[in-house]
Write an enzyme that holds these catalytic residues in place. Structure first.
Site, PDB file in Angstrom:
ATOM      1  N   GLY A 129       2.162  -3.295 -11.746  1.00 16.28           N
ATOM      2  CA  GLY A 129       2.058  -1.860 -11.484  1.00 16.28           C
ATOM      3  C   GLY A 129       3.285  -1.416 -10.711  1.00 16.28           C
ATOM      4  O   GLY A 129       4.302  -1.020 -11.289  1.00 16.28           O
ATOM      5  N   ARG A 189     -17.391  32.420   8.044  1.00 19.01           N
ATOM      6  CA  ARG A 189     -18.427  31.619   8.708  1.00 19.01           C
ATOM      7  C   ARG A 189     -18.440  31.897  10.209  1.00 19.01           C
ATOM      8  O   ARG A 189     -17.401  31.825  10.878  1.00 19.01           O
ATOM      9  CB  ARG A 189     -18.134  30.131   8.451  1.00 19.01           C
ATOM     10  CG  ARG A 189     -19.025  29.179   9.190  1.00 19.01           C
ATOM     11  CD  ARG A 189     -20.403  29.107   8.591  1.00 19.01           C
ATOM     12  NE  ARG A 189     -21.208  28.069   9.211  1.00 19.01           N
ATOM     13  CZ  ARG A 189     -22.512  27.969   9.036  1.00 19.01           C
ATOM     14  NH1 ARG A 189     -23.153  28.839   8.260  1.00 19.01           N
ATOM     15  NH2 ARG A 189     -23.184  27.004   9.622  1.00 19.01           N
ATOM     16  N   GLY A 210     -20.756  20.742   6.800  1.00 15.70           N
ATOM     17  CA  GLY A 210     -21.634  20.081   5.824  1.00 15.70           C
ATOM     18  C   GLY A 210     -21.425  20.609   4.416  1.00 15.70           C
ATOM     19  O   GLY A 210     -21.505  19.860   3.433  1.00 15.70           O
ATOM     20  N   GLU A 221       2.589   7.176 -10.356  1.00 14.40           N
ATOM     21  CA  GLU A 221       4.043   7.415 -10.426  1.00 14.40           C
ATOM     22  C   GLU A 221       4.772   6.883  -9.192  1.00 14.40           C
ATOM     23  O   GLU A 221       5.695   7.503  -8.676  1.00 14.40           O
ATOM     24  CB  GLU A 221       4.340   8.902 -10.654  1.00 14.40           C
ATOM     25  CG  GLU A 221       3.678   9.376 -11.932  1.00 14.40           C
ATOM     26  CD  GLU A 221       4.419  10.449 -12.683  1.00 14.40           C
ATOM     27  OE1 GLU A 221       5.621  10.624 -12.475  1.00 14.40           O
ATOM     28  OE2 GLU A 221       3.756  11.111 -13.504  1.00 14.40           O
ATOM     29  N   GLU A 276       4.076   3.450  -0.604  1.00 12.96           N
ATOM     30  CA  GLU A 276       4.861   2.318  -0.075  1.00 12.96           C
ATOM     31  C   GLU A 276       6.146   2.134  -0.891  1.00 12.96           C
ATOM     32  O   GLU A 276       7.199   1.792  -0.343  1.00 12.96           O
ATOM     33  CB  GLU A 276       4.033   1.021  -0.119  1.00 12.96           C
ATOM     34  CG  GLU A 276       2.831   0.996   0.818  1.00 12.96           C
ATOM     35  CD  GLU A 276       1.679   1.885   0.360  1.00 12.96           C
ATOM     36  OE1 GLU A 276       1.623   2.229  -0.839  1.00 12.96           O
ATOM     37  OE2 GLU A 276       0.848   2.263   1.217  1.00 12.96           O
TER      38      GLU A 276
HETATM   39  C1  LIG Z   1      -4.600   8.663 -12.044  1.00 12.30           C
HETATM   40  C2  LIG Z   1      -3.563   7.664 -12.467  1.00 12.30           C
HETATM   41  C3  LIG Z   1      -2.818   7.905 -13.620  1.00 12.30           C
HETATM   42  C4  LIG Z   1      -1.877   6.963 -14.062  1.00 12.30           C
HETATM   43  N1  LIG Z   1      -1.190   7.196 -15.230  1.00 12.30           N
HETATM   44  C5  LIG Z   1      -0.285   6.275 -15.673  1.00 12.30           C
HETATM   45  C6  LIG Z   1       0.418   6.483 -16.919  1.00 12.30           C
HETATM   46  O1  LIG Z   1       0.225   7.492 -17.617  1.00 12.30           O
HETATM   47  N2  LIG Z   1       1.299   5.530 -17.327  1.00 12.30           N
HETATM   48  C7  LIG Z   1       1.545   4.396 -16.603  1.00 12.30           C
HETATM   49  O2  LIG Z   1       2.362   3.581 -17.034  1.00 12.30           O
HETATM   50  N3  LIG Z   1       0.875   4.165 -15.422  1.00 12.30           N
HETATM   51  C8  LIG Z   1      -0.024   5.069 -14.953  1.00 12.30           C
HETATM   52  N4  LIG Z   1      -0.713   4.851 -13.769  1.00 12.30           N
HETATM   53  C9  LIG Z   1      -0.503   3.598 -13.048  1.00 12.30           C
HETATM   54  C10 LIG Z   1       0.259   3.767 -11.734  1.00 12.30           C
HETATM   55  O3  LIG Z   1       1.600   4.034 -11.994  1.00 12.30           O
HETATM   56  C11 LIG Z   1       0.044   2.469 -10.913  1.00 12.30           C
HETATM   57  O4  LIG Z   1      -1.320   2.432 -10.544  1.00 12.30           O
HETATM   58  C12 LIG Z   1       0.926   2.434  -9.673  1.00 12.30           C
HETATM   59  O5  LIG Z   1       2.271   2.272 -10.033  1.00 12.30           O
HETATM   60  C13 LIG Z   1       0.523   1.290  -8.711  1.00 12.30           C
HETATM   61  O6  LIG Z   1       0.396   0.082  -9.384  1.00 12.30           O
HETATM   62  P1  LIG Z   1      -0.928  -0.820  -9.174  1.00 12.30           P
HETATM   63  O7  LIG Z   1      -2.103   0.046  -9.388  1.00 12.30           O
HETATM   64  O8  LIG Z   1      -0.804  -2.030 -10.033  1.00 12.30           O
HETATM   65  O9  LIG Z   1      -0.916  -1.243  -7.653  1.00 12.30           O
HETATM   66  P2  LIG Z   1      -0.164  -2.531  -7.027  1.00 12.30           P
HETATM   67  O10 LIG Z   1       1.213  -2.619  -7.552  1.00 12.30           O
HETATM   68  O11 LIG Z   1      -1.042  -3.724  -7.169  1.00 12.30           O
HETATM   69  O12 LIG Z   1      -0.088  -2.127  -5.491  1.00 12.30           O
HETATM   70  C14 LIG Z   1      -1.242  -2.115  -4.652  1.00 12.30           C
HETATM   71  C15 LIG Z   1      -0.845  -1.547  -3.293  1.00 12.30           C
HETATM   72  O13 LIG Z   1       0.136  -2.386  -2.683  1.00 12.30           O
HETATM   73  C16 LIG Z   1       1.303  -1.632  -2.381  1.00 12.30           C
HETATM   74  N5  LIG Z   1       2.473  -2.486  -2.625  1.00 12.30           N
HETATM   75  C17 LIG Z   1       2.822  -3.096  -3.789  1.00 12.30           C
HETATM   76  N6  LIG Z   1       3.959  -3.797  -3.621  1.00 12.30           N
HETATM   77  C18 LIG Z   1       4.340  -3.614  -2.332  1.00 12.30           C
HETATM   78  C19 LIG Z   1       5.446  -4.057  -1.544  1.00 12.30           C
HETATM   79  N7  LIG Z   1       6.413  -4.825  -2.064  1.00 12.30           N
HETATM   80  N8  LIG Z   1       5.505  -3.678  -0.252  1.00 12.30           N
HETATM   81  C20 LIG Z   1       4.546  -2.893   0.289  1.00 12.30           C
HETATM   82  N9  LIG Z   1       3.482  -2.435  -0.403  1.00 12.30           N
HETATM   83  C21 LIG Z   1       3.380  -2.786  -1.697  1.00 12.30           C
HETATM   84  C22 LIG Z   1       1.279  -0.447  -3.330  1.00 12.30           C
HETATM   85  O14 LIG Z   1       2.028   0.624  -2.815  1.00 12.30           O
HETATM   86  C23 LIG Z   1      -0.215  -0.156  -3.393  1.00 12.30           C
HETATM   87  O15 LIG Z   1      -0.584   0.603  -2.276  1.00 12.30           O
HETATM   88  C24 LIG Z   1      -1.653   5.771 -13.305  1.00 12.30           C
HETATM   89  C25 LIG Z   1      -2.404   5.549 -12.137  1.00 12.30           C
HETATM   90  C26 LIG Z   1      -3.338   6.479 -11.714  1.00 12.30           C
HETATM   91  C27 LIG Z   1      -4.113   6.195 -10.457  1.00 12.30           C
END
Ligand SMILES: Cc1cc2nc3c(=O)[nH]c(=O)nc-3n(C[C@H](O)[C@H](O)[C@H](O)COP(=O)(O)OP(=O)(O)OC[C@H]3O[C@@H](n4cnc5c(N)ncnc54)[C@H](O)[C@@H]3O)c2cc1C
Length: 388
Positions: free
Chosen positions: A133, A271, A343, A366, A370
């Protein structure tokens, strides 16, 4: 565009027009959208008629040909009504159409951009995978050359609008050794390709009119002309596309926060507790003042970065700062809105609660907060000190 730091007459006109559209078309449709968890057909049609699917698509392909600032100004208004509307427009205007517009061949632009501009075609952008991600450089979806075809295998998840899209911009590894440094390529995959299926669709903590899904690519065969941009240029494509995407997410946060502020002000006036309106208490006034100040700061960051992008500047740093600040700002503002409602803010029938639920994803999608902080500090301290 910005003139002496203020919106031009043209931008104001677009903003006011969008506001009328919001009042006449979107607001009356919110209840149906939330109830059915789908974008009503009447809204889809009205967005088409208004040209809102093709705001950023060049005029020669049937779009409005607007710059990022004007797009952000309109998104802010639409985001005031609901995040699901801006999410619905995001791919056709940004993530997918930007990649096709910037990198597509004439034939690809002709084939896809026209449909994206009118809304006859919907797109999605697939980068994220279950094991990659934030660390987008670790994706494992593979595209291998077989004669004059490419065969794609892998799994993408959390992809917005994948279940309704006609075409997917998918980033895949074409050279494992090179990885993010020239070993990833963007492909255009039509949804009727038998090798592309939706494995599942998620339910989120917010409203799910635009859903996130998992896409499975199993021996998904595409022609050579499905390559978008250069072979090996996919990671760069994804990162550039995300720069602008972050500005548009921030613009949506500003509209969303403005709505929360409007609700706070209204409630604080009406309110009464202990015989006086809530708005006469300093504790409440300060929550409102802090919210208004933070919204103003976020709006200024968005407009400034968007205007500079329109002038051809690379805005990675500003885009990260705007997205970071705006996405954290909306969480604070929505939380204060609940607090002022007491509430009532927790009850489903009062809209401020849903605004709060719908804010949380802004700090993740996006590029999570972090990651934005890392991009900003790396620009300041250098990559020797700051790495992911
Ligand atoms: C509503 C929604 C719509 C989305 N739409 C799309 C889309 O259309 N296309 C697409 O490709 N993706 C999409 N995504 C995916 C989104 O881009 C990812 O969820 C996001 O990039 C985070 O990746 P992850 O969920 O795997 O979290 P992880 O990478 O597992 O991270 C988990 C947490 O750890 C933190 N973290 C990770 N690495 C580090 C580091 N080195 N140092 C400190 N902190 C760190 C992150 O900031 C996060 O808080 C969507 C997500 C959501 C929630």
């Amino acid at each position: 565009m910005l003139e002496n730091g203020a919106l031009s007459d043209h931008s104001r006109e677009l903003r006011d027009h969008a506001r009328v559209f919001v009042e006449r078309v979107l607001e009356p449709a919110v209840a149906e959208m939330q109830q059915t968890q789908a974008i009503p057909k009447s809204v889809h049609q009205a967005l088409k008629t208004a040209g809102y699917f093709g705001m950023t698509v060049p005029e020669q392909y049937g779009g409005l040909g607007l710059g990022l600032l004007d797009y952000a100004v309109i998104l802010e208004q639409i985001g005031w009504s609901h995040r699901q509307w801006t999410l619905y427009l995001a791919n056709n205007n940004g993530l997918a159409s930007k990649a096709i517009g910037d990198l597509g061949t004439e034939e690809q632009r002709d084939r896809y951009l026209r449909g994206l501009a009118t809304g006859d075609f919907l797109a999605c952008f697939a980068l994220t995978e279950p094991e990659a991600g934030s660390d987008a450089g670790a994706i494992s979806t593979r595209a291998s050359k077989a004669g004059n075809k490419w065969i794609i295998n892998g799994r993408k998840h959390y992809i917005s609008a994948a279940d309704i899209a006609d075409v997917t911009v998918v980033i895949a590894v074409t050279d494992k050794e090179k990885g993010a440094r020239g070993g990833m390529t963007a492909f255009l995959v039509d949804s009727d390709n038998p090798g592309r299926t939706i494995a599942r669709t998620h339910n989120t903590i917010g409203i799910d009119a635009v859903k996130q899904s998992e896409i499975l690519f199993e021996n998904c065969e595409v022609d050579e002309d499905a390559v978008l941009g250069e072979v090996g240029g996919g990671f760069k494509t994804a990162m550039r596309t995300l720069d602008e995407g972050r500005i548009t997410v921030a613009a949506s946060c500003v509209g969303h926060a403005q709505r929360c502020l409007d609700l706070m002000v209204e409630h604080a006036r009406e309110r009464k507790t202990f015989g006086k309106p809530l708005g006469s208490r300093q504790a409440i006034q300060w929550m409102i003042a802090d919210s208004a100040t933070e919204i103003h700061a976020a709006r200024t960051m968005v407009y400034n970065a968007a205007a500079r992008s329109d002038q051809g500047e690379r805005i990675s740093q500003d885009a990260s700062m705007a997205k970071l600040f705006a996405s954290e700002m909306i969480s604070r503002v929505a939380d204060r809105a609940i607090q002022i409602h007491g509430g009532a803010g927790i009850m489903n029938e009062v809209e401020v609660g849903r605004w709060w639920c719908d804010t949380r994803h802004y700090r993740i999608g996006e590029g999570a907060s972090e990651i934005q902080r890392t991009i900003i500090s790396r620009n300041l301290l250098g990559s020797e000190l700051v790495s992911l």
